[in-house]
Design an enzyme around this catalytic site. Structure first.
Site, PDB file in Angstrom:
ATOM      1  N   ARG A  20      24.645   3.408  78.560  1.00  0.00           N
ATOM      2  CA  ARG A  20      24.922   4.922  78.863  1.00  0.00           C
ATOM      3  C   ARG A  20      25.989   5.305  77.933  1.00  0.00           C
ATOM      4  O   ARG A  20      26.229   6.387  77.459  1.00  0.00           O
ATOM      5  CB  ARG A  20      24.763   5.369  80.153  1.00  0.00           C
ATOM      6  CG  ARG A  20      23.598   5.034  80.976  1.00  0.00           C
ATOM      7  CD  ARG A  20      22.370   5.655  80.360  1.00  0.00           C
ATOM      8  NE  ARG A  20      21.220   5.548  81.292  1.00  0.00           N
ATOM      9  CZ  ARG A  20      20.267   4.312  81.355  1.00  0.00           C
ATOM     10  NH1 ARG A  20      20.642   3.420  80.565  1.00  0.00           N
ATOM     11  NH2 ARG A  20      19.278   4.240  82.093  1.00  0.00           N
ATOM     12  N   ALA A  47      46.406   4.095  95.098  1.00  0.00           N
ATOM     13  CA  ALA A  47      45.284   4.971  94.873  1.00  0.00           C
ATOM     14  C   ALA A  47      44.902   5.213  93.549  1.00  0.00           C
ATOM     15  O   ALA A  47      43.912   4.978  93.050  1.00  0.00           O
ATOM     16  CB  ALA A  47      45.347   6.198  95.791  1.00  0.00           C
ATOM     17  N   ASP A  68      51.801  -4.840  90.945  1.00  0.00           N
ATOM     18  CA  ASP A  68      51.889  -4.132  92.154  1.00  0.00           C
ATOM     19  C   ASP A  68      52.768  -4.977  93.261  1.00  0.00           C
ATOM     20  O   ASP A  68      52.749  -6.398  93.399  1.00  0.00           O
ATOM     21  CB  ASP A  68      50.693  -3.819  92.900  1.00  0.00           C
ATOM     22  CG  ASP A  68      51.059  -2.562  94.011  1.00  0.00           C
ATOM     23  OD1 ASP A  68      50.778  -1.343  93.853  1.00  0.00           O
ATOM     24  OD2 ASP A  68      51.457  -2.943  94.972  1.00  0.00           O
ATOM     25  N   LYS A  94      48.128  -6.195  97.125  1.00  0.00           N
ATOM     26  CA  LYS A  94      47.247  -5.150  96.454  1.00  0.00           C
ATOM     27  C   LYS A  94      46.697  -5.639  94.859  1.00  0.00           C
ATOM     28  O   LYS A  94      45.379  -5.630  94.897  1.00  0.00           O
ATOM     29  CB  LYS A  94      47.755  -3.864  96.078  1.00  0.00           C
ATOM     30  CG  LYS A  94      48.022  -3.321  97.557  1.00  0.00           C
ATOM     31  CD  LYS A  94      48.529  -1.766  97.511  1.00  0.00           C
ATOM     32  CE  LYS A  94      48.793  -1.171  98.579  1.00  0.00           C
ATOM     33  NZ  LYS A  94      49.462   0.386  98.614  1.00  0.00           N
ATOM     34  N   THR A 142      60.584   4.596  88.475  1.00  0.00           N
ATOM     35  CA  THR A 142      59.721   3.555  87.679  1.00  0.00           C
ATOM     36  C   THR A 142      59.101   4.459  86.435  1.00  0.00           C
ATOM     37  O   THR A 142      58.849   3.643  85.353  1.00  0.00           O
ATOM     38  CB  THR A 142      58.561   3.022  88.556  1.00  0.00           C
ATOM     39  OG1 THR A 142      59.424   2.532  89.717  1.00  0.00           O
ATOM     40  CG2 THR A 142      57.707   1.928  87.974  1.00  0.00           C
ATOM     41  N   CYS A 182      61.970  14.285  77.942  1.00  0.00           N
ATOM     42  CA  CYS A 182      62.049  15.582  77.428  1.00  0.00           C
ATOM     43  C   CYS A 182      61.410  16.509  78.455  1.00  0.00           C
ATOM     44  O   CYS A 182      61.827  17.638  78.640  1.00  0.00           O
ATOM     45  CB  CYS A 182      61.253  15.720  76.249  1.00  0.00           C
ATOM     46  SG  CYS A 182      61.438  14.749  75.030  1.00  0.00           S
ATOM     47  N   CYS A 194      53.471  11.328  99.735  1.00  0.00           N
ATOM     48  CA  CYS A 194      52.136  11.136 100.215  1.00  0.00           C
ATOM     49  C   CYS A 194      52.360  11.014 101.875  1.00  0.00           C
ATOM     50  O   CYS A 194      51.559  11.020 102.850  1.00  0.00           O
ATOM     51  CB  CYS A 194      51.296  10.024  99.860  1.00  0.00           C
ATOM     52  SG  CYS A 194      50.993  10.507  98.043  1.00  0.00           S
TER      53      CYS A 194
HETATM   54 ZN   LIG Z   1      61.950  12.694  75.010  1.00  0.00          ZN
END
Ligand SMILES: [Zn+2]
Length: 352
Positions: A20, A47, A68, A94, A142, A182, A194
């Site tokens: 598909r 998530a 993770d 995880k 991060t 930027c 969360c």
């Molecule tokens: Zn930049």
């Protein structure tokens, strides 16, 4: 002869499997072949990472690398689609739980699971080897680190974040689009998490739906169809915004301009203790990395009041009002405090 038959059977299976997607004209057989040759790094397997990883595995991306630092907990199950109650009971990392599930979904692809912190050293090596990076982390530090590494190695990366019913995403292409540095002033960075205001599962799917579609365009040579916009939405409030940020590339950006210095790489090198926002947890990362879990466990078991839970990847126990988790790479999570000194004291008391 026999080998040929096996190969034929494999290709027939694969042809059916992706039929598909191959029928979808912009991908086609050529695009599918490109996907099978692609290597994608997913940073964070919560998530967003679970959802992206499953979609890319089903789509037939040849190799996925997942990194993770955390393990599966009960409060993850509402939205982190790769994990089960058994993963939670076993306190599986995880990355490991995700790999097991993904391998069951698609045995034709390669999946690499790394249990560890996304920090400059190990990320640098990973980023340099892949075609594309999907951001599925839960913190801005991060992301800025990823941003600098992606610029350094000239790799595209797809920013994504969500909280409550709000989501945001943007595809960063080195030398073409603005980078995250930027766009810092246009992107929410802190405040709600969360853990403080919650999150609903469909918003995760909507963010990753954008991220994965952009990834498919990039990997199959359909760059002309990339969004080019900063996309933000609130599913609960029925709001959707597309911001044209093409003109926001900063000619003096320290991460992507001619005079770049990659400030976030240096910053990360200093980070040793992290308060995990909203989780009442401190993460400690000692300079000496590997630990002998068996040896630490032997020492701890001398204290008859300590009930130790162990698997090949980590050990965990409760003491006073704290829960302590030690990973094989030497990292420790101290749950029950946000005080870095207190966390260090507990670490030195029990784990050194
Ligand atoms: Zn930049």
């Amino acid at each position: 002869m026999q080998q040929q038959a096996v190969r034929k059977k494999g290709s027939v299976l694969a042809a059916n499997r992706y039929h598909r997607q191959v029928l979808f004209a912009p991908i086609g057989e050529a695009g599918q072949e490109k996907l099978s040759q692609s290597h994608v790094l997913i940073v964070g397997v919560g998530a967003l990472g679970s959802s992206s990883a499953e979609a890319l595995a089903r789509a037939g991306v040849g190799k996925l690398t997942l990194i993770d630092r955390d393990y599966v907990e009960e409060s993850n199950l509402q939205r982190q689609q790769l994990f089960s109650e058994l993963d939670m009971k076993n306190k599986l990392p995880k990355a490991v739980a995700a790999k097991q599930r993904l391998a069951a979904v698609n045995s034709l692809i390669e999946i690499e699971a790394i249990v560890g912190d996304a920090e400059a050293d190990n990320l640098s090596q990973l980023v340099s080897q892949v075609d594309l990076i999907i951001d599925a982390t839960d913190n801005f530090e991060t992301r800025l680190l990823l941003n600098d590494l992606a610029q350094k190695y000239r790799k595209p990366w797809i920013y994504g974040a969500c909280v409550a019913s709000y989501g945001i995403t943007f595809t960063v292409i080195p030398d073409q689009t603005p980078c995250l540095q930027c766009l810092q002033d246009y992107i929410p960075q802190q405040g709600a998490t969360c853990d403080s205001v919650g999150v609903i599962q469909p918003v995760v799917q909507k963010v990753t739906s954008h991220q994965v579609t952009e990834a498919l365009k990039l990997l199959t040579g359909n760059e002309a169809n990339l969004s080019g916009k900063l996309t933000a939405f609130d599913l609960w409030k029925n709001q959707h915004t597309e911001v044209d940020v093409a003109t926001l590339r900063n000619p003096d950006c320290p991460s992507c301009s001619e005079a770049r210095s990659y400030p976030n790489l240096a910053y990360d090198a200093r980070m040793k203790t992290t308060v995990l926002c909203g989780r009442d947890t401190v993460q400690l990362r000692p300079q000496s990395k590997q630990v002998e879990l068996a040896e630490v466990a032997r020492e701890l078991q001398k204290n008859k009041q300590i009930q130790l839970v162990r698997n090949p990847y980590l050990l965990s126990f409760e003491v006073d009002s704290f829960r302590i988790v030690l990973f094989q790479d030497g990292r420790a999570l101290i749950h029950g405090t946000m005080d870095q000194m207190e966390a260090k004291n507990i670490y030195y008391r029990y784990l050194s």
